[in-house]
Design a protein around this motif. Sequence first.
Motif, PDB file in Angstrom:
ATOM      1  N   TYR A 299       0.838  -1.196   0.000  1.00  0.00           N
ATOM      2  CA  TYR A 299       0.000   0.000   0.000  1.00  0.00           C
ATOM      3  C   TYR A 299       0.873   1.246   0.000  1.00  0.00           C
ATOM      4  N   PRO A 300       0.296   2.367  -0.493  1.00  0.00           N
ATOM      5  CA  PRO A 300       1.052   3.624  -0.527  1.00  0.00           C
ATOM      6  C   PRO A 300       1.380   4.099   0.889  1.00  0.00           C
ATOM      7  N   ILE A 301       2.558   4.712   1.021  1.00  0.00           N
ATOM      8  CA  ILE A 301       2.974   5.255   2.319  1.00  0.00           C
ATOM      9  C   ILE A 301       3.461   6.695   2.137  1.00  0.00           C
ATOM     10  N   LYS A 302       3.595   7.387   3.254  1.00  0.00           N
ATOM     11  CA  LYS A 302       3.962   8.801   3.221  1.00  0.00           C
ATOM     12  C   LYS A 302       5.465   9.049   3.104  1.00  0.00           C
ATOM     13  N   ARG A 303       6.298   8.132   3.593  1.00  0.00           N
ATOM     14  CA  ARG A 303       7.736   8.405   3.530  1.00  0.00           C
ATOM     15  C   ARG A 303       8.268   8.210   2.114  1.00  0.00           C
ATOM     16  N   GLY A 304       9.358   8.919   1.809  1.00  0.00           N
ATOM     17  CA  GLY A 304       9.953   8.768   0.493  1.00  0.00           C
ATOM     18  C   GLY A 304       9.175   9.499  -0.585  1.00  0.00           C
ATOM     19  N   GLU A 305       9.556   9.229  -1.821  1.00  0.00           N
ATOM     20  CA  GLU A 305       8.938   9.838  -3.001  1.00  0.00           C
ATOM     21  C   GLU A 305       8.070   8.817  -3.718  1.00  0.00           C
ATOM     22  N   LYS A 306       6.783   9.132  -3.907  1.00  0.00           N
ATOM     23  CA  LYS A 306       5.879   8.208  -4.607  1.00  0.00           C
ATOM     24  C   LYS A 306       6.165   6.791  -4.124  1.00  0.00           C
TER      25      LYS A 306
ATOM     26  N   ILE B 155      10.097   1.487  -3.215  1.00  0.00           N
ATOM     27  CA  ILE B 155       9.475   0.376  -2.487  1.00  0.00           C
ATOM     28  C   ILE B 155      10.208   0.247  -1.155  1.00  0.00           C
ATOM     29  N   TRP B 156       9.461   0.281  -0.089  1.00  0.00           N
ATOM     30  CA  TRP B 156      10.001   0.106   1.260  1.00  0.00           C
ATOM     31  C   TRP B 156       9.529  -1.237   1.792  1.00  0.00           C
ATOM     32  N   ILE B 157      10.390  -1.888   2.568  1.00  0.00           N
ATOM     33  CA  ILE B 157      10.041  -3.159   3.216  1.00  0.00           C
ATOM     34  C   ILE B 157      10.630  -3.148   4.619  1.00  0.00           C
ATOM     35  N   GLU B 158       9.804  -3.492   5.597  1.00  0.00           N
ATOM     36  CA  GLU B 158      10.301  -3.697   6.951  1.00  0.00           C
ATOM     37  C   GLU B 158      10.258  -5.185   7.240  1.00  0.00           C
ATOM     38  N   THR B 159      11.276  -5.679   7.945  1.00  0.00           N
ATOM     39  CA  THR B 159      11.318  -7.094   8.286  1.00  0.00           C
ATOM     40  C   THR B 159      12.105  -7.282   9.576  1.00  0.00           C
ATOM     41  N   ALA B 160      12.161  -8.511  10.006  1.00  0.00           N
ATOM     42  CA  ALA B 160      12.903  -8.851  11.227  1.00  0.00           C
ATOM     43  C   ALA B 160      14.089  -9.730  10.843  1.00  0.00           C
ATOM     44  N   SER B 161      15.203  -9.538  11.530  1.00  0.00           N
ATOM     45  CA  SER B 161      16.423 -10.305  11.232  1.00  0.00           C
ATOM     46  C   SER B 161      16.203 -11.807  11.317  1.00  0.00           C
TER      47      SER B 161
ATOM     48  N   LYS C 149      14.064   0.192  -2.200  1.00  0.00           N
ATOM     49  CA  LYS C 149      14.516  -0.046  -3.569  1.00  0.00           C
ATOM     50  C   LYS C 149      13.937   1.083  -4.433  1.00  0.00           C
ATOM     51  N   ILE C 150      14.810   1.700  -5.197  1.00  0.00           N
ATOM     52  CA  ILE C 150      14.386   2.764  -6.105  1.00  0.00           C
ATOM     53  C   ILE C 150      14.105   2.115  -7.460  1.00  0.00           C
ATOM     54  N   LEU C 151      12.914   2.348  -7.975  1.00  0.00           N
ATOM     55  CA  LEU C 151      12.549   1.769  -9.264  1.00  0.00           C
ATOM     56  C   LEU C 151      13.087   2.631 -10.397  1.00  0.00           C
ATOM     57  N   ASN C 152      13.537   1.990 -11.433  1.00  0.00           N
ATOM     58  CA  ASN C 152      14.003   2.729 -12.619  1.00  0.00           C
ATOM     59  C   ASN C 152      12.817   3.339 -13.314  1.00  0.00           C
ATOM     60  N   GLN C 153      12.925   4.617 -13.583  1.00  0.00           N
ATOM     61  CA  GLN C 153      11.827   5.288 -14.273  1.00  0.00           C
ATOM     62  C   GLN C 153      12.064   5.194 -15.782  1.00  0.00           C
ATOM     63  N   PRO C 154      10.992   5.092 -16.568  1.00  0.00           N
ATOM     64  CA  PRO C 154      11.137   4.963 -18.027  1.00  0.00           C
ATOM     65  C   PRO C 154      11.791   6.193 -18.646  1.00  0.00           C
TER      66      PRO C 154
END
Length: 162
Positions: free
Chosen positions: A75-82, A120-126, A157-162
């Motif tokens: 889902y969309p989140i507020k941190r970062g760009e788009k 794309i942001w992902i949170e996880t546990a070690s 992860k920053i997605l490559n823009q076209p």
Amino acid sequence: MKAIYSDFLIRNWEERDRTRAAQVISYVLSEYGLAWEPNGADRDVVQVEEYYLATGGEFWVIEHQNQLVGTGAYYPIKRGEKAIEIRKMYLLSSVRGLGLGKYLLQQLEAAIASRGFQQIWIETASVLVEAVKLYENNGYKPATGVETARCDRVYVKILNQP
């Protein structure tokens, strides 16, 4: 969403999946010594409509022989760009090691990119060793700012823009 990987079906979540999806996630968490938190970190699984469908996100389930064996969502989140956050990527131990996790991640990324998101942001546990390895091997870079109590890692992860 509807995709086939080997004999697994990845499809959009439906209301009838609510309990089964929660059971899969709860089971995988317990396998790693983590708690199921229906009033905390896992509230979004109980309230898929509010957290995903109403915000422009998606929640997918993975079926194998009519059994739910995994989930994946964003889902969309507020941190970062788009930015969006990939969440609830869980597979039962019986279906790990088959390439399904990597395929699911690629499908999530493709859906996210097609909607114009840039981060794309992902949170996880070690303790989720397989997940950490999957993200690190697929272009996710360590970041800071963990927001979920049971998580101790965050990746972007920053997605490559076209």
